[in-house]
Design a protein around this motif. Sequence first.
Motif, PDB file in Angstrom:
ATOM      1  N   LYS A   1       0.691  -1.387  -0.184  1.00 24.48           N
ATOM      2  CA  LYS A   1       0.412  -0.116   0.004  1.00 24.48           C
ATOM      3  C   LYS A   1       0.749   1.336   0.325  1.00 24.48           C
ATOM      4  O   LYS A   1       0.714   2.196  -0.452  1.00 24.48           O
TER       5      LYS A   1
ATOM      6  N   SER B   1       1.998   2.979  -3.388  1.00 26.11           N
ATOM      7  CA  SER B   1       0.695   3.337  -4.466  1.00 26.11           C
ATOM      8  C   SER B   1       1.049   2.916  -5.929  1.00 26.11           C
ATOM      9  O   SER B   1       1.666   3.701  -6.929  1.00 26.11           O
TER      10      SER B   1
ATOM     11  N   GLN C   1      -2.993   5.507  -6.550  1.00 21.19           N
ATOM     12  CA  GLN C   1      -3.096   5.347  -5.345  1.00 21.19           C
ATOM     13  C   GLN C   1      -2.559   6.709  -4.443  1.00 21.19           C
ATOM     14  O   GLN C   1      -1.720   7.285  -4.202  1.00 21.19           O
ATOM     15  N   SER C   2      -3.232   7.843  -4.367  1.00 19.23           N
ATOM     16  CA  SER C   2      -3.214   8.904  -3.579  1.00 19.23           C
ATOM     17  C   SER C   2      -2.118  10.525  -4.069  1.00 19.23           C
ATOM     18  O   SER C   2      -1.482  11.004  -3.807  1.00 19.23           O
TER      19      SER C   2
ATOM     20  N   LYS D   1      -8.097   7.198  -5.372  1.00 18.48           N
ATOM     21  CA  LYS D   1      -7.738   7.283  -4.306  1.00 18.48           C
ATOM     22  C   LYS D   1      -7.208   6.342  -3.473  1.00 18.48           C
ATOM     23  O   LYS D   1      -7.573   5.024  -3.409  1.00 18.48           O
ATOM     24  N   GLU D   2      -6.912   6.547  -2.002  1.00 20.12           N
ATOM     25  CA  GLU D   2      -6.098   5.726  -1.346  1.00 20.12           C
ATOM     26  C   GLU D   2      -6.739   4.542  -0.975  1.00 20.12           C
ATOM     27  O   GLU D   2      -8.570   5.444  -0.031  1.00 20.12           O
ATOM     28  N   TYR D   3      -6.797   3.208  -0.780  1.00 18.99           N
ATOM     29  CA  TYR D   3      -7.837   2.507  -0.020  1.00 18.99           C
ATOM     30  C   TYR D   3      -7.291   2.603   1.279  1.00 18.99           C
ATOM     31  O   TYR D   3      -6.220   2.430   1.448  1.00 18.99           O
ATOM     32  N   SER D   4      -8.352   1.398   2.143  1.00 17.75           N
ATOM     33  CA  SER D   4      -8.163   1.302   4.023  1.00 17.75           C
ATOM     34  C   SER D   4      -8.324   0.391   3.572  1.00 17.75           C
ATOM     35  O   SER D   4      -8.401  -0.762   2.892  1.00 17.75           O
TER      36      SER D   4
ATOM     37  N   TYR E   1      -9.018  -3.738  -4.202  1.00 10.38           N
ATOM     38  CA  TYR E   1      -7.698  -3.611  -3.580  1.00 10.38           C
ATOM     39  C   TYR E   1      -6.970  -4.874  -2.398  1.00 10.38           C
ATOM     40  O   TYR E   1      -6.201  -4.278  -1.841  1.00 10.38           O
TER      41      TYR E   1
ATOM     42  N   ASP F   1      -4.008  -5.634  -3.464  1.00  9.38           N
ATOM     43  CA  ASP F   1      -2.967  -3.818  -4.170  1.00  9.38           C
ATOM     44  C   ASP F   1      -2.835  -4.426  -5.817  1.00  9.38           C
ATOM     45  O   ASP F   1      -2.788  -3.490  -6.233  1.00  9.38           O
TER      46      ASP F   1
ATOM     47  N   LYS G   1       7.678   7.235  -5.568  1.00 13.05           N
ATOM     48  CA  LYS G   1       7.606   6.781  -4.524  1.00 13.05           C
ATOM     49  C   LYS G   1       8.226   5.870  -4.588  1.00 13.05           C
ATOM     50  O   LYS G   1       8.950   5.304  -3.713  1.00 13.05           O
TER      51      LYS G   1
END
Length: 284
Positions: free
Chosen positions: A144, A147, A151-152, A160-163, A198, A201, A216
Amino acid sequence: MKYTSLLLLALLPHVANCQNLHVDIFGGIATYQGDLQGKRVTLDQSHPAIGLGASYDISSKFILRTGFTYGVVAGDDKKNTTAKGIESRNLRFKSAITEIHGAVEYNFFELDGKSITPYVFAGVAIYHFNPYTTDTEGNKVFLKPLSTEGQSLASYPNRKEYSLTQFAIPFGGGIKIQFSDNLQLGIEVGLRKLFTDYLDDVSYNYVDRTTLLNAKGPKAVELAYRGNEISGNSNYPADGAQRGSPKYKDWYYFSGIRLSKRLNDKASRISHRASRLGCPNNLY
């Protein structure tokens, strides 16, 4: 929270004396379906799962159940036989799953003495996951923060970033065997409908290599595309090239044996003896 805890402690002795309450132990396997494992039902790449919970008999057919389950799910493109051509992507992942769930269970037949019945259940769950892989040197790397699909990142505002903690809908069924008044064994398959793609991922498209590298670092680029590890092709896919498919969400499954032990053995024996003698049952 303090007063709630005190109330639960005060009620615990009374709950423990209730003959309708059972303690449940689960043992089995965890499996996954998603972009790296397309089979709905399979033992391939399964890992052990264990759980502990409690259940309460509302009636002879309806049961409330709750519990905690832990398992590990995994997927590997090298072992995915349901889609052609993706083996060159060479992605793989693992993730521990910790889940707390509550559900309503329904027995199709009443269990009286030594009996067998099919059953089904459905409810709600909260689970935590955290996908990771191993790099070429064997180091464990969580995915995560990298990315891998943008994501993000500011360059991809729609990613969007996943929880890592989410809701799921558990449901399934099985066969229940009652060995005695106080001991039951269920052989069950439990599916989890997820609201994320995800878990592994992998969901959407590749992002621009240079953008990912600047944001990153090289490890993100290395693990976003791993085809060069097996084919020698170092050409990172173009921005927007398909990496996964967001059309369907991921799933995970817990399948195995659930052993249920009634807590109040004495009350149960008295109740069952009275029912066999035709006496009124005042214990319920």
